[in-house]
Design a protein around this motif. Structure first.
Motif, PDB file in Angstrom:
ATOM      1  N   ILE A  25       0.858  -1.187   0.000  1.00 52.56           N
ATOM      2  CA  ILE A  25       0.000   0.000   0.000  1.00 52.56           C
ATOM      3  C   ILE A  25       0.895   1.237   0.000  1.00 52.56           C
ATOM      4  CG2 ILE A  25      -1.957  -1.137   1.148  1.00 52.56           C
ATOM      5  CD1 ILE A  25      -1.050   0.108   3.793  1.00 52.56           C
ATOM      6  N   SER A  26       0.312   2.371  -0.292  1.00 50.04           N
ATOM      7  CA  SER A  26       1.081   3.608  -0.322  1.00 50.04           C
ATOM      8  C   SER A  26       1.500   4.013   1.090  1.00 50.04           C
ATOM      9  CB  SER A  26       0.258   4.736  -0.948  1.00 50.04           C
ATOM     10  OG  SER A  26      -0.788   5.119  -0.061  1.00 50.04           O
ATOM     11  N   LEU A  27       2.535   4.834   1.158  1.00 52.19           N
ATOM     12  CA  LEU A  27       2.966   5.353   2.456  1.00 52.19           C
ATOM     13  C   LEU A  27       1.871   6.187   3.093  1.00 52.19           C
ATOM     14  CD1 LEU A  27       6.693   6.311   1.812  1.00 52.19           C
ATOM     15  CD2 LEU A  27       5.833   4.496   3.287  1.00 52.19           C
ATOM     16  N   ASP A  28       1.132   6.936   2.280  1.00 50.67           N
ATOM     17  CA  ASP A  28       0.027   7.748   2.808  1.00 50.67           C
ATOM     18  C   ASP A  28      -1.042   6.873   3.455  1.00 50.67           C
ATOM     19  OD1 ASP A  28       1.119  10.187   2.106  1.00 50.67           O
ATOM     20  OD2 ASP A  28       0.011  10.314   0.217  1.00 50.67           O
ATOM     21  N   GLU A  29      -1.390   5.780   2.791  1.00 47.73           N
ATOM     22  CA  GLU A  29      -2.402   4.872   3.340  1.00 47.73           C
ATOM     23  C   GLU A  29      -1.885   4.211   4.622  1.00 47.73           C
ATOM     24  OE1 GLU A  29      -5.208   1.088   2.012  1.00 47.73           O
ATOM     25  OE2 GLU A  29      -3.828   1.948   0.557  1.00 47.73           O
ATOM     26  N   ALA A  30      -0.621   3.809   4.608  1.00 43.58           N
ATOM     27  CA  ALA A  30      -0.026   3.191   5.793  1.00 43.58           C
ATOM     28  C   ALA A  30       0.048   4.183   6.953  1.00 43.58           C
ATOM     29  CB  ALA A  30       1.370   2.657   5.467  1.00 43.58           C
ATOM     30  N   LEU A  31       0.419   5.407   6.643  1.00 38.75           N
ATOM     31  CA  LEU A  31       0.503   6.461   7.661  1.00 38.75           C
ATOM     32  C   LEU A  31      -0.864   6.705   8.290  1.00 38.75           C
ATOM     33  CD1 LEU A  31       2.427   8.706   8.872  1.00 38.75           C
ATOM     34  CD2 LEU A  31       1.472  10.187   7.121  1.00 38.75           C
ATOM     35  N   ASN A  32      -1.875   6.835   7.450  1.00 38.88           N
ATOM     36  CA  ASN A  32      -3.233   7.061   7.940  1.00 38.88           C
ATOM     37  C   ASN A  32      -3.704   5.898   8.808  1.00 38.88           C
ATOM     38  OD1 ASN A  32      -5.795   8.527   8.001  1.00 38.88           O
ATOM     39  ND2 ASN A  32      -6.554   6.809   6.783  1.00 38.88           N
ATOM     40  N   PHE A  33      -3.465   4.672   8.340  1.00 38.62           N
ATOM     41  CA  PHE A  33      -3.887   3.516   9.123  1.00 38.62           C
ATOM     42  C   PHE A  33      -3.153   3.471  10.459  1.00 38.62           C
ATOM     43  CE2 PHE A  33      -3.713  -0.833  10.599  1.00 38.62           C
ATOM     44  CZ  PHE A  33      -5.059  -1.147  10.613  1.00 38.62           C
ATOM     45  N   PHE A  34      -1.842   3.686  10.431  1.00 43.25           N
ATOM     46  CA  PHE A  34      -1.039   3.618  11.652  1.00 43.25           C
ATOM     47  C   PHE A  34      -1.533   4.601  12.702  1.00 43.25           C
ATOM     48  CE2 PHE A  34       2.568   5.187  14.191  1.00 43.25           C
ATOM     49  CZ  PHE A  34       2.898   4.016  14.853  1.00 43.25           C
ATOM     50  N   TYR A  35      -1.738   5.848  12.312  1.00 42.49           N
ATOM     51  CA  TYR A  35      -2.118   6.854  13.294  1.00 42.49           C
ATOM     52  C   TYR A  35      -3.556   6.712  13.799  1.00 42.49           C
ATOM     53  CZ  TYR A  35       2.301   9.268  13.202  1.00 42.49           C
ATOM     54  OH  TYR A  35       3.621   9.574  13.354  1.00 42.49           O
ATOM     55  N   HIS A  36      -4.323   5.808  13.207  1.00 47.53           N
ATOM     56  CA  HIS A  36      -5.669   5.512  13.697  1.00 47.53           C
ATOM     57  C   HIS A  36      -5.749   4.107  14.296  1.00 47.53           C
ATOM     58  CE1 HIS A  36      -6.509   8.886  10.947  1.00 47.53           C
ATOM     59  NE2 HIS A  36      -7.373   9.194  11.895  1.00 47.53           N
ATOM     60  N   SER A  37      -4.608   3.462  14.462  1.00 47.07           N
ATOM     61  CA  SER A  37      -4.591   2.074  14.940  1.00 47.07           C
ATOM     62  C   SER A  37      -4.534   1.994  16.456  1.00 47.07           C
ATOM     63  CB  SER A  37      -3.384   1.339  14.345  1.00 47.07           C
ATOM     64  OG  SER A  37      -2.177   1.801  14.938  1.00 47.07           O
ATOM     65  N   PHE A  38      -4.949   0.842  16.956  1.00 44.87           N
ATOM     66  CA  PHE A  38      -4.864   0.545  18.374  1.00 44.87           C
ATOM     67  C   PHE A  38      -3.394   0.427  18.793  1.00 44.87           C
ATOM     68  CE2 PHE A  38      -5.230  -2.576  21.948  1.00 44.87           C
ATOM     69  CZ  PHE A  38      -5.873  -1.727  22.823  1.00 44.87           C
ATOM     70  N   THR A  39      -2.566  -0.113  17.896  1.00 43.54           N
ATOM     71  CA  THR A  39      -1.128  -0.238  18.165  1.00 43.54           C
ATOM     72  C   THR A  39      -0.513   1.121  18.440  1.00 43.54           C
ATOM     73  OG1 THR A  39      -0.987  -2.224  16.789  1.00 43.54           O
ATOM     74  CG2 THR A  39       1.072  -1.058  17.228  1.00 43.54           C
ATOM     75  N   TYR A  40      -0.834   2.116  17.605  1.00 36.46           N
ATOM     76  CA  TYR A  40      -0.310   3.465  17.817  1.00 36.46           C
ATOM     77  C   TYR A  40      -0.802   4.039  19.146  1.00 36.46           C
ATOM     78  CZ  TYR A  40       0.146   8.488  17.629  1.00 36.46           C
ATOM     79  OH  TYR A  40       0.428   9.789  17.959  1.00 36.46           O
ATOM     80  N   GLU A  41      -2.068   3.818  19.438  1.00 39.70           N
ATOM     81  CA  GLU A  41      -2.628   4.338  20.692  1.00 39.70           C
ATOM     82  C   GLU A  41      -1.845   3.803  21.892  1.00 39.70           C
ATOM     83  OE1 GLU A  41      -6.807   4.318  23.211  1.00 39.70           O
ATOM     84  OE2 GLU A  41      -6.848   3.757  21.101  1.00 39.70           O
ATOM     85  N   LEU A  42      -1.575   2.504  21.887  1.00 41.03           N
ATOM     86  CA  LEU A  42      -0.817   1.908  22.988  1.00 41.03           C
ATOM     87  C   LEU A  42       0.608   2.451  23.043  1.00 41.03           C
ATOM     88  CD1 LEU A  42      -1.924  -1.835  22.719  1.00 41.03           C
ATOM     89  CD2 LEU A  42      -2.719  -0.115  24.360  1.00 41.03           C
ATOM     90  N   MET A  43       1.238   2.567  21.885  1.00 36.31           N
ATOM     91  CA  MET A  43       2.621   3.066  21.848  1.00 36.31           C
ATOM     92  C   MET A  43       2.710   4.503  22.329  1.00 36.31           C
ATOM     93  SD  MET A  43       4.070   1.582  18.249  1.00 36.31           S
ATOM     94  CE  MET A  43       5.681   2.337  18.461  1.00 36.31           C
TER      95      MET A  43
END
Length: 76
Positions: A25-43
């Motif tokens: 996937i594109s970096l933009d799509e990955a960036l958007n997914f990451f910053y809305h993920s549960f993993t990011y929230e925990l980190m």
């Protein structure tokens, strides 16, 4: 325990880049997914010292979340 913000941002960048490549996937799509993920929230909140986990472990967590949300686009 809180991580150094600069080191944490570098870790985020590595994780996002590898996640995008693994999922094709594109970096933009990955960036958007990451910053809305549960993993990011925990980190970002330092819960369970998630920021201390290896990049590969965190990428696998993201891939599980992504698969749950978007279907199995890539076998994990």
């Amino acid at each position: 325990m809180n991580a150094n913000p600069v080191l944490l941002q570098k870790k985020y960048a590595r994780i996002i880049e590898k996640f995008a490549k693994n999922q094709n996937i594109s970096l933009d799509e990955a960036l958007n997914f990451f910053y809305h993920s549960f993993t990011y929230e925990l980190m970002s909140k330092g819960i369970s010292d998630m920021h201390c986990m290896s990049d590969e472990y965190l990428i696998e967590d993201l891939e599980r979340e992504y698969s749950d949300e978007y279907g199995n686009r890539k076998a994990i």
